[in-house]
Design a protein around this motif. Sequence first.
Motif, mmCIF file in Angstrom:
data_model
loop_
_atom_site.group_PDB
_atom_site.id
_atom_site.type_symbol
_atom_site.label_atom_id
_atom_site.label_comp_id
_atom_site.label_asym_id
_atom_site.label_seq_id
_atom_site.Cartn_x
_atom_site.Cartn_y
_atom_site.Cartn_z
ATOM 1 N N GLU A 1 8.796 -4.958 0.201
ATOM 2 C CA GLU A 1 7.383 -5.380 0.431
ATOM 3 C C GLU A 1 6.467 -4.618 -0.550
ATOM 4 O O GLU A 1 5.182 -5.272 -1.318
ATOM 5 C CB GLU A 1 6.845 -4.919 1.703
ATOM 6 N N ARG A 2 6.665 -3.468 -1.041
ATOM 7 C CA ARG A 2 6.081 -2.544 -1.974
ATOM 8 C C ARG A 2 6.290 -3.475 -3.359
ATOM 9 O O ARG A 2 5.047 -3.686 -4.190
ATOM 10 C CB ARG A 2 6.543 -1.235 -2.209
ATOM 11 N N ASP A 3 7.215 -3.930 -3.884
ATOM 12 C CA ASP A 3 7.401 -4.813 -5.098
ATOM 13 C C ASP A 3 6.321 -6.007 -4.891
ATOM 14 O O ASP A 3 5.865 -6.317 -5.858
ATOM 15 C CB ASP A 3 8.952 -5.159 -5.066
ATOM 16 N N THR A 4 6.613 -6.644 -3.905
ATOM 17 C CA THR A 4 5.611 -7.847 -3.505
ATOM 18 C C THR A 4 4.097 -7.429 -3.793
ATOM 19 O O THR A 4 3.412 -8.175 -4.667
ATOM 20 C CB THR A 4 6.030 -8.665 -2.161
ATOM 21 N N VAL A 5 3.584 -6.396 -3.041
ATOM 22 C CA VAL A 5 2.264 -5.976 -2.992
ATOM 23 C C VAL A 5 1.933 -5.469 -4.373
ATOM 24 O O VAL A 5 0.668 -5.996 -4.733
ATOM 25 C CB VAL A 5 2.194 -4.849 -2.044
ATOM 26 N N PHE A 6 2.788 -4.768 -5.062
ATOM 27 C CA PHE A 6 2.096 -4.548 -6.268
ATOM 28 C C PHE A 6 2.053 -5.539 -7.309
ATOM 29 O O PHE A 6 1.295 -5.621 -8.061
ATOM 30 C CB PHE A 6 3.183 -3.312 -6.897
ATOM 31 N N PHE B 1 -6.922 -3.840 -5.745
ATOM 32 C CA PHE B 1 -6.227 -2.865 -4.920
ATOM 33 C C PHE B 1 -6.120 -3.170 -3.686
ATOM 34 O O PHE B 1 -5.534 -2.362 -2.911
ATOM 35 C CB PHE B 1 -6.982 -1.391 -5.077
ATOM 36 N N GLY B 2 -6.872 -4.255 -2.839
ATOM 37 C CA GLY B 2 -6.732 -4.686 -1.726
ATOM 38 C C GLY B 2 -5.273 -4.798 -1.169
ATOM 39 O O GLY B 2 -5.177 -4.055 0.033
ATOM 40 N N PRO B 3 -4.330 -5.451 -2.138
ATOM 41 C CA PRO B 3 -3.119 -5.302 -1.440
ATOM 42 C C PRO B 3 -2.484 -4.214 -0.999
ATOM 43 O O PRO B 3 -1.642 -4.044 -0.301
ATOM 44 C CB PRO B 3 -2.325 -6.405 -2.249
ATOM 45 N N ILE B 4 -2.663 -3.282 -2.121
ATOM 46 C CA ILE B 4 -2.128 -1.971 -1.803
ATOM 47 C C ILE B 4 -2.642 -1.198 -0.632
ATOM 48 O O ILE B 4 -1.883 -0.500 0.016
ATOM 49 C CB ILE B 4 -2.310 -1.089 -3.293
ATOM 50 N N ALA B 5 -3.825 -1.255 -0.621
ATOM 51 C CA ALA B 5 -4.532 -0.480 0.515
ATOM 52 C C ALA B 5 -3.839 -1.044 1.802
ATOM 53 O O ALA B 5 -3.687 -0.216 2.811
ATOM 54 C CB ALA B 5 -6.124 -0.812 0.406
ATOM 55 N N MET B 6 -3.908 -2.400 2.052
ATOM 56 C CA MET B 6 -3.061 -3.165 3.400
ATOM 57 C C MET B 6 -1.915 -2.657 3.496
ATOM 58 O O MET B 6 -1.200 -2.194 4.778
ATOM 59 C CB MET B 6 -3.382 -4.565 3.067
ATOM 60 N N PHE B 7 -0.739 -2.253 2.497
ATOM 61 C CA PHE B 7 0.418 -2.010 2.447
ATOM 62 C C PHE B 7 0.296 -0.586 2.928
ATOM 63 O O PHE B 7 1.346 -0.246 3.906
ATOM 64 C CB PHE B 7 1.121 -2.026 1.254
ATOM 65 N N GLN B 8 -0.797 0.480 2.577
ATOM 66 C CA GLN B 8 -0.639 1.576 2.954
ATOM 67 C C GLN B 8 -0.962 1.650 4.392
ATOM 68 O O GLN B 8 -0.311 2.412 5.255
ATOM 69 C CB GLN B 8 -1.574 2.552 2.184
#
Length: 114
Positions: free
Chosen positions: A41-46, A55-62
Amino acid sequence: MTTQPVHDGGALIPRPEKTFPALRAALAQVAPSRLAEMTSERDTVFTMATQSNSFGPIAMFQVKWATVIEVERFPDVARRLHAAEHTAQTLGKEDPKWQAAMDEIREIMQAARG
């Protein structure tokens, strides 16, 4: 750490910071079977963040993984969540137990995000 500590209903580990390394290390302790899912999921989000220049997708991932870890830090809460998820997946929406399970899931997730 090779074994989980004995607990009395309390947290297995301290709440981690919301950085990827801290979240990954915490997940390795409380739910190691989900590490591959997190990495994928991290790879997809980045990739999404790069493509959208946001940075929205990264914040949601976190937030998502911090919530997962917050639940899993407390074995009794994790058991309640997993039981409710199982009930919600196996019963029809017309069954009153389905709605009770959905309420339980919502309550646990809101508290974990809080």
